[in-house]
Write an enzyme that holds these catalytic residues in place. Structure first.
Site, PDB file in Angstrom:
ATOM      1  N   ASP A  33      34.437 -71.598  -6.750  1.00 34.47           N
ATOM      2  CA  ASP A  33      33.766 -73.019  -7.448  1.00 34.47           C
ATOM      3  C   ASP A  33      33.997 -73.192  -8.935  1.00 34.47           C
ATOM      4  OD1 ASP A  33      32.574 -73.153  -4.625  1.00 34.47           O
ATOM      5  OD2 ASP A  33      30.661 -72.091  -5.466  1.00 34.47           O
ATOM      6  N   HIS A 218      57.560 -66.568 -25.430  1.00 32.55           N
ATOM      7  CA  HIS A 218      56.229 -67.146 -25.028  1.00 32.55           C
ATOM      8  C   HIS A 218      55.036 -65.829 -24.605  1.00 32.55           C
ATOM      9  CE1 HIS A 218      57.582 -71.360 -23.915  1.00 32.55           C
ATOM     10  NE2 HIS A 218      57.378 -71.307 -25.250  1.00 32.55           N
ATOM     11  N   ASP A 235      51.301 -66.800 -33.241  1.00 32.55           N
ATOM     12  CA  ASP A 235      51.414 -68.338 -33.085  1.00 32.55           C
ATOM     13  C   ASP A 235      49.895 -68.799 -32.406  1.00 32.55           C
ATOM     14  OD1 ASP A 235      51.792 -71.019 -32.426  1.00 32.55           O
ATOM     15  OD2 ASP A 235      53.849 -70.511 -31.748  1.00 32.55           O
ATOM     16  N   ASP A 246      49.417 -76.387 -35.082  1.00 36.71           N
ATOM     17  CA  ASP A 246      50.164 -75.272 -34.569  1.00 36.71           C
ATOM     18  C   ASP A 246      50.866 -74.530 -35.436  1.00 36.71           C
ATOM     19  OD1 ASP A 246      52.082 -73.988 -32.845  1.00 36.71           O
ATOM     20  OD2 ASP A 246      53.112 -75.731 -32.381  1.00 36.71           O
ATOM     21  N   HIS A 318      65.477 -71.579 -30.094  1.00 40.28           N
ATOM     22  CA  HIS A 318      64.835 -72.688 -29.930  1.00 40.28           C
ATOM     23  C   HIS A 318      65.174 -73.705 -30.918  1.00 40.28           C
ATOM     24  CE1 HIS A 318      61.801 -71.150 -33.013  1.00 40.28           C
ATOM     25  NE2 HIS A 318      62.083 -69.936 -32.447  1.00 40.28           N
ATOM     26  N   HIS A 322      58.850 -79.893 -33.554  1.00 42.96           N
ATOM     27  CA  HIS A 322      58.413 -80.755 -32.178  1.00 42.96           C
ATOM     28  C   HIS A 322      57.342 -81.721 -32.751  1.00 42.96           C
ATOM     29  CE1 HIS A 322      54.862 -78.233 -31.609  1.00 42.96           C
ATOM     30  NE2 HIS A 322      55.744 -77.069 -31.500  1.00 42.96           N
ATOM     31  N   HIS A 329      52.810 -80.069 -27.917  1.00 40.30           N
ATOM     32  CA  HIS A 329      54.236 -80.711 -27.914  1.00 40.30           C
ATOM     33  C   HIS A 329      53.851 -82.122 -27.532  1.00 40.30           C
ATOM     34  CE1 HIS A 329      56.428 -76.958 -27.040  1.00 40.30           C
ATOM     35  NE2 HIS A 329      55.654 -76.873 -28.088  1.00 40.30           N
ATOM     36  N   GLU A 352      59.480 -74.701 -37.637  1.00 36.44           N
ATOM     37  CA  GLU A 352      59.262 -73.211 -37.016  1.00 36.44           C
ATOM     38  C   GLU A 352      60.485 -72.599 -36.699  1.00 36.44           C
ATOM     39  OE1 GLU A 352      57.624 -73.337 -32.899  1.00 36.44           O
ATOM     40  OE2 GLU A 352      57.360 -75.658 -33.276  1.00 36.44           O
ATOM     41  N   TYR A 356      65.040 -63.536 -33.694  1.00 33.69           N
ATOM     42  CA  TYR A 356      64.561 -62.449 -32.802  1.00 33.69           C
ATOM     43  C   TYR A 356      65.604 -61.608 -32.384  1.00 33.69           C
ATOM     44  CZ  TYR A 356      61.694 -66.747 -32.749  1.00 33.69           C
ATOM     45  OH  TYR A 356      60.765 -67.790 -32.946  1.00 33.69           O
ATOM     46  N   ARG A 373      59.133 -65.533 -37.021  1.00 35.75           N
ATOM     47  CA  ARG A 373      58.976 -67.151 -36.802  1.00 35.75           C
ATOM     48  C   ARG A 373      57.854 -67.542 -37.856  1.00 35.75           C
ATOM     49  NH1 ARG A 373      58.530 -67.911 -32.005  1.00 35.75           N
ATOM     50  NH2 ARG A 373      56.043 -68.313 -31.885  1.00 35.75           N
ATOM     51  N   GLU A 375      55.671 -70.949 -38.959  1.00 41.31           N
ATOM     52  CA  GLU A 375      55.621 -72.345 -38.488  1.00 41.31           C
ATOM     53  C   GLU A 375      54.587 -73.225 -39.198  1.00 41.31           C
ATOM     54  OE1 GLU A 375      54.167 -72.553 -34.237  1.00 41.31           O
ATOM     55  OE2 GLU A 375      54.932 -74.790 -34.042  1.00 41.31           O
TER      56      GLU A 375
END
Ligand code: GLY
Ligand code: MN
Ligand code: MN
Length: 405
Positions: A33, A218, A235, A246, A318, A322, A329, A352, A356, A373, A375
């Site tokens: 529910d 991710h 991140d 972000d 990447h 963005h 995004h 960003e 890696y 990274r 950003e």
């Protein structure tokens, strides 16, 4: 008033007899529910400021009708207060308000020989609308509306700055709290707590990635122990009044970068700073990516990690940024007629870059499992740009000194 202004500005760019239909998101079931927390659709919010589920706006130059849930004493005991039909016109500045259940009956009465602008999402409400309008030629609203959303007004910029300020504080708290043997989820809890304390949500699933986990772009499991000697990549960004921030920072679990970590980090930082410095009106929006990739490529070649003719996408796979706004995004075209467009004042972009390096027999082991990274969120201004996230440490010395406090 701002939403009314936006509706008028939109209509001024559409056909003279245009009628716009825009609906909110459907509710999403999580299990049994229980639903996921409701998140209004960004287009709908931008044009109405209204956050209740099961809502729909229909507007033209001379009429604004809102469909919404009627008041319901029993349901309000379970789910909370509803604005209701009687108060909606005053609060939302509409001419009419009808219960959403009367959509089938009322919608054909509102739309005559109008040019209808409507983008159907995959949901029952939008299917119903498409069905009801089967005799109309529909036009897409998105190209015009999303071009508007791409250029932020002053309220949007100040709201996004609030989200940024909450996020930067949480990142600072995390940098000061982190130590070996903490679990990634314990670090995430700093963000959860700080965002909640400030009536903000996560704009997206946060990433707290120690050591090699940073090489999974991710990574959201956030359930491993942080090891001495590793870096941690975070991140995480807050959402305030539906506006996203972000932000990514990467820093050493034990407070001091190793030599190899410094080398990789400094390449990413140089790439990021130079990419940001290029942002100003009139510059093509792929320029930051061009600059970042060039610096990262040369940096990796200098360290013997990448061969001169090697494939950079093995280490940097990447984009460099963005659009950012109501969606993390955010909407807005990146190209026009197949070519990258130019920056315009009022756009907000992330910058960003990252590197890696997975375990690889051909690469010096001192660099294995390093993922970095950095950003920031950048507003294009008439004279250049403003880094909205500038208060958050990113130079090596500044990070190490913040972590030692
Ligand atoms: N946090 C999502 C991104 O950086 O694009
Ligand atoms: Mn981003
Ligand atoms: Mn991010």
């Amino acid at each position: 008033m701002i939403h009314q202004k936006r509706r008028h500005a939109l209509l001024n760019q559409l056909d003279n007899n245009a009628v716009v239909i825009v609906s909110t998101n459907p509710e999403q079931n999580r299990s049994g529910d229980v639903n996921y927390p409701f998140r209004v659709h960004s287009d709908f919010y931008y044009l109405t400021g209204f956050q209740e589920p099961e809502s729909l706006a229909v507007f033209s130059k001379d009429n604004y009708t809102i469909f919404l849930r009627p008041k319901d004493k029993a349901r309000e005991i379970w789910d909370g207060k509803r604005l209701g039909i009687d108060d909606a016109p005053k609060i939302l500045k509409s001419n009419h308000a009808f219960p959403i259940d009367l959509l089938k009956q009322k919608l054909p009465q509102i739309i005559f020989n109008n040019q209808v602008y409507f983008d159907a999402k995959i949901c029952q409400l939008d299917n119903d609308i498409t069905h009801l309008l089967s005799n109309h030629q529909l036009k897409s609203l998105a190209p015009t509306l999303h071009e508007m959303r791409l250029i932020k007004d002053t309220l949007e910029i100040s709201t996004l700055q609030k989200a940024v300020n909450i996020s930067t504080k949480a990142h600072q708290l995390a940098m000061q709290a982190i130590q070996p043997n903490l679990f990634e989820f314990e670090v995430q809890s700093i963000f959860d707590g700080h965002f909640s304390k400030n009536n903000a949500q996560h704009a997206y699933m946060p990433i707290v990635a120690g050591g090699k986990n940073a090489c999974v772009l991710h990574y959201i499991e956030n359930n491993k122990k942080l090891n001495k000697g590793d870096l941690v990549l975070i991140d995480a960004g807050a959402e305030v009044d539906c506006y996203a921030s972000d932000i990514t920072r990467t820093f050493p679990v034990s407070g001091q970068f190793s030599r190899a970590q410094k080398q990789i980090y400094q390449i990413v930082l140089d790439a990021q700073i130079n990419a940001i410095n290029a942002i100003k009106p009139g510059v093509k929006i792929n320029e930051p990516h061009k600059i970042a990739t060039k610096i990262i490529k040369q940096g990796l070649i200098n360290l013997g990690i990448l061969e001169i003719n090697g494939n950079l996408s093995q280490f940097y796979m990447h984009g460099t940024g963005h659009w950012l706004g109501l969606d993390v995004h955010d909407v807005g075209q990146y190209k026009k007629n197949g070519n990258h467009r130019k920056f315009i004042a009022g756009m907000i972009t992330t910058v960003e870059p990252g590197i890696y390096i997975r375990k690889d027999g051909k690469i010096n082991p001192i660099y294995h499992n390093i993922g970095v990274r950095i950003e920031d969120d950048v507003l294009v201004t008439t004279s250049g740009n403003t880094v909205l996230t500038k208060s958050l440490a990113k130079e090596i010395n500044d990070i190490e000194s913040l972590m030692s406090q």
